[in-house]
Structures are given as structure tokens and as C-alpha cells.
Design a protein around this motif. Structure first.
Motif, PDB file in Angstrom:
ATOM      1  N   THR A   1       3.773   9.800  -4.908  1.00 31.37           N
ATOM      2  CA  THR A   1       3.374   8.778  -3.947  1.00 31.37           C
ATOM      3  C   THR A   1       4.522   7.812  -3.695  1.00 31.37           C
ATOM      4  O   THR A   1       5.335   7.553  -4.581  1.00 31.37           O
ATOM      5  N   VAL A   2       4.566   7.290  -2.469  1.00 30.49           N
ATOM      6  CA  VAL A   2       5.582   6.301  -2.088  1.00 30.49           C
ATOM      7  C   VAL A   2       4.850   5.055  -1.611  1.00 30.49           C
ATOM      8  O   VAL A   2       4.130   5.091  -0.613  1.00 30.49           O
TER       9      VAL A   2
ATOM     10  N   GLY B   1       0.792  -1.219   0.000  1.00 33.18           N
ATOM     11  CA  GLY B   1       0.000   0.000   0.000  1.00 33.18           C
ATOM     12  C   GLY B   1       0.823   1.267   0.000  1.00 33.18           C
ATOM     13  O   GLY B   1       2.047   1.255  -0.114  1.00 33.18           O
ATOM     14  N   LEU B   2       0.112   2.357   0.161  1.00 31.20           N
ATOM     15  CA  LEU B   2       0.673   3.705   0.099  1.00 31.20           C
ATOM     16  C   LEU B   2       1.238   4.092   1.462  1.00 31.20           C
ATOM     17  O   LEU B   2       0.515   4.140   2.453  1.00 31.20           O
ATOM     18  N   LEU B   3       2.531   4.374   1.493  1.00 28.85           N
ATOM     19  CA  LEU B   3       3.171   4.809   2.730  1.00 28.85           C
ATOM     20  C   LEU B   3       2.924   6.289   2.989  1.00 28.85           C
ATOM     21  O   LEU B   3       2.460   6.686   4.053  1.00 28.85           O
ATOM     22  N   TYR B   4       3.241   7.124   2.001  1.00 33.15           N
ATOM     23  CA  TYR B   4       2.947   8.557   2.148  1.00 33.15           C
ATOM     24  C   TYR B   4       2.965   9.225   0.779  1.00 33.15           C
ATOM     25  O   TYR B   4       3.311   8.602  -0.223  1.00 33.15           O
ATOM     26  N   TRP B   5       2.560  10.503   0.745  1.00 29.86           N
ATOM     27  CA  TRP B   5       2.535  11.245  -0.509  1.00 29.86           C
ATOM     28  C   TRP B   5       2.883  12.705  -0.248  1.00 29.86           C
ATOM     29  O   TRP B   5       2.855  13.180   0.890  1.00 29.86           O
ATOM     30  N   GLU B   6       3.221  13.403  -1.318  1.00 31.93           N
ATOM     31  CA  GLU B   6       3.478  14.836  -1.238  1.00 31.93           C
ATOM     32  C   GLU B   6       3.152  15.471  -2.584  1.00 31.93           C
ATOM     33  O   GLU B   6       3.169  14.805  -3.620  1.00 31.93           O
ATOM     34  N   TYR B   7       2.852  16.784  -2.549  1.00 28.71           N
ATOM     35  CA  TYR B   7       2.531  17.514  -3.766  1.00 28.71           C
ATOM     36  C   TYR B   7       3.699  18.395  -4.181  1.00 28.71           C
ATOM     37  O   TYR B   7       4.436  18.918  -3.344  1.00 28.71           O
ATOM     38  N   VAL B   8       3.856  18.577  -5.489  1.00 30.55           N
ATOM     39  CA  VAL B   8       4.778  19.555  -6.045  1.00 30.55           C
ATOM     40  C   VAL B   8       3.916  20.570  -6.784  1.00 30.55           C
ATOM     41  O   VAL B   8       3.445  20.310  -7.897  1.00 30.55           O
TER      42      VAL B   8
END
Length: 307
Positions: free
Chosen positions: A112-113, A98-105
């Protein structure tokens, strides 16, 4: 005289017929020209229509994608260790994918990680929103054999500000073995996230060992060169030997973290070395034959993206 009159009359009749036919052809020609003119007049060039998605539309598409993903924050994983005479000790991770974390640019790129336990890989993906309003994969970086086999594991995900890079993701990990072996495994990865979403893994280095004089010299030099920093020997040795990672020493925000402590490590921390050795010795019951994976302990996924 009569014989000459008849031919003249016939000639006149035929001439009149030819004139009549000629007049009819001349009268129909303007009608044809008029039809062609009307067709040319009614023919229009197709108009191009463009519809650019707004920032709100893109945000909604990104959020819909994130809502559809299984998230790992607060989840645990199990780590086991197997032994093979040819490969040595190897890790086996049991976890949800699954998805560990995300960030926006900005508003145009989502990063997504994801952790995939089946092959112990970490997938870093960047996404943009296409003209149809659907989220599309832009770029990807894969880190293989991500969670190592150790008694103590600490992995920090953070960002690093560099003057010559758009946005930089920093992944710093440290693993330590002390119940079945003696040594530290230290690793740093830097990935540039360009403003258009392209990912570039421009630095990756690791160091394993213990006790050597100025053991961090090489990785310190390579990291300082890649990042344009001047980290000292003391700073790197604090991260390597004591586990005070660079991210934590500088109090930079930790976007996500993976941590682990083995069962044998917990016993050793309580000075129960006999109990710790009883677990660790199972890895070496027979050095000439493979040993099936032995349960080693439980770890945790934690992320700030959900807050």
C-alpha cells in the motif's frame, strides 16, 4: 520344663506375626506396579495442529483491510507556500490522509502507498496475513517532504521490470517553477518489493536546475547503472525539460498520479504575467522576515487501483 515351654511358644507366635506382615507387604507391591503401568499407558504426547490459510482466506483478509481505509483517488489537495529567511520557501499541504493506491505481489503480499499531509510524507508499506488471519505489517519505506513547492507538479507511480530484482516500484516526479523562480526539480526513486514482502529502497537521486549543458549526465548515469538500462541524453532531457516522464515515454502503466498547477501558473499560461506576478510577489514582501503560508493552488490524486 514349664518355664522353657512358655518362651518357645512366645517365640513361635512372634515369628508367625513377622511372616504374616511379610506376606502382606509382598501382596500389595503388584498393585502399586499396576497403577504406575496404567498411568504410563494413559499418558499421551500432545498432538501438534497446523492450519495453513488458503489463498481465498488471505485475499479476504487483504480486502477487508483495504475496505477499512480512506482512499484518495479523485480527491484534491491544497498547496500553500511560506517563506523563512533561514529555510527559504517551504510547502504546506492540506489534504486528507489516506491510501493513494495498492498492488499485490502474488497472493501473499499486499503493498500500500499512503500519503500523510500532516508531515508531507509518503508511506510505502507491505503486508502479509498471519496465522490468526489478521493483516500484519511486514516492511515499510518512508519518503519525507514528498510534495515539493512548484508551479507545476507531475508524479507518476509505476513498475519497472529488472532481471536482478523481484518486483520494482518506480516513483518519478517533476516539478517546475516559472512564476516566482526559474528551474526544474526532477526526482526518481526505485524500491524493490521482494517476494516475501521486504521493501528495499535501492535507488534515489534528484536533479534541480536549468540551462546547463548536459544537465542530466549524472542522474542519467546513476539511473542507468541502478536499472541496467541505457537511456539516452535525449530521453532524459525530454523528461527533465519537457515533462515527458520516462514512464510516459515508454507507455508503461501508470498505477497512480499526483498532479498540481498553481494559480499563478494558470495565469502565466494565459499570458497574464501581471496577475501571476501579483501572486508570486507575496512570497517576497519582506526577505528579512518570515511570510505566512500563501495559498498557491489545488492538485489532484488519481489511482488506477480502484478501476
Amino acid at each position: 520344663m514349664k518355664k522353657r515351654i512358655l518362651p518357645l511358644m512366645m517365640t513361635a507366635v512372634l515369628a508367625a506375626g513377622f511372616v504374616a506382615c511379610g506376606n502382606n507387604a509382598t501382596e500389595e507391591q503388584p498393585a502399586t506396579s499396576q497403577t504406575q503401568t496404567e498411568e504410563n499407558t494413559n499418558t499421551e504426547e500432545p498432538k501438534e495442529t497446523t492450519s495453513e490459510l488458503s489463498a481465498d482466506d488471505k485475499a479476504a483478509a487483504f480486502q477487508a483491510y483495504l475496505d477499512s481505509q480512506k482512499k484518495l483517488d479523485g480527491k484534491t489537495f491544497k498547496l500553500s507556500g511560506g517563506y523563512n529567511p533561514n529555510e527559504g520557501i517551504y510547502p504546506v499541504v492540506e489534504a486528507e490522509d489516506g491510501l493513494l493506491y495498492w498492488e499485490y505481489v502474488g497472493s501473499d503480499v499486499l503493498v500500500t502507498v499512503d500519503y500523510m499531509s500532516g508531515n508531507n510524507n509518503l508511506n510505502i508499506n507491505s503486508w502479509t496475513v498471519g496465522d490468526s488471519g489478521e493483516v500484519e505489517l511486514t516492511s515499510s519505506v518512508n519518503l519525507e517532504e514528498f510534495i515539493s513547492f512548484n508551479d507545476d507538479i507531475n508524479i507518476d507511480f509505476s513498475s519497472l521490470s529488472l532481471t536482478d530484482k523481484d518486483n520494482v516500484m518506480m516513483i518519478e516526479s517533476r516539478g517546475m517553477a516559472y512564476t516566482y523562480a526559474d528551474g526544474v526539480d526532477y526526482h526518481i526513486t526505485l524500491i524493490e518489493i521482494k517476494n516475501d514482502g521486504v521493501l528495499d529502497k535501492f535507488y534515489e537521486d534528484n536533479l534541480a536546475g536549468s540551462g546547463d549543458e548536459d544537465i542530466t549526465a549524472d542522474i542519467r548515469a546513476s539511473f542507468n547503472k541502478a536499472s541496467g538500462q541505457e537511456y539516452s541524453k535525449d530521453t532524459f532531457e525530454d523528461a527533465f525539460y519537457n515533462g515527458n516522464l520516462l514512464t510516459e515515454q515508454e507507455n508503461r502503466p501508470v498505477l497512480a498520479n499526483i498532479s498540481f498547477k498553481s494559480d499563478s501558473g494558470k495565469l502565466a499560461d494565459n499570458n497574464d504575467w501581471d496577475g501571476a506576478s501579483a501572486i508570486a510577489s507575496k512570497l517576497y514582501e519582506n526577505m528579512d522576515k518570515p511570510v505566512d503560508p500563501i495559498y498557491w493552488g489545488e492538485g489532484n490524486f488519481k489511482a488506477e487501483s480502484y478501476k
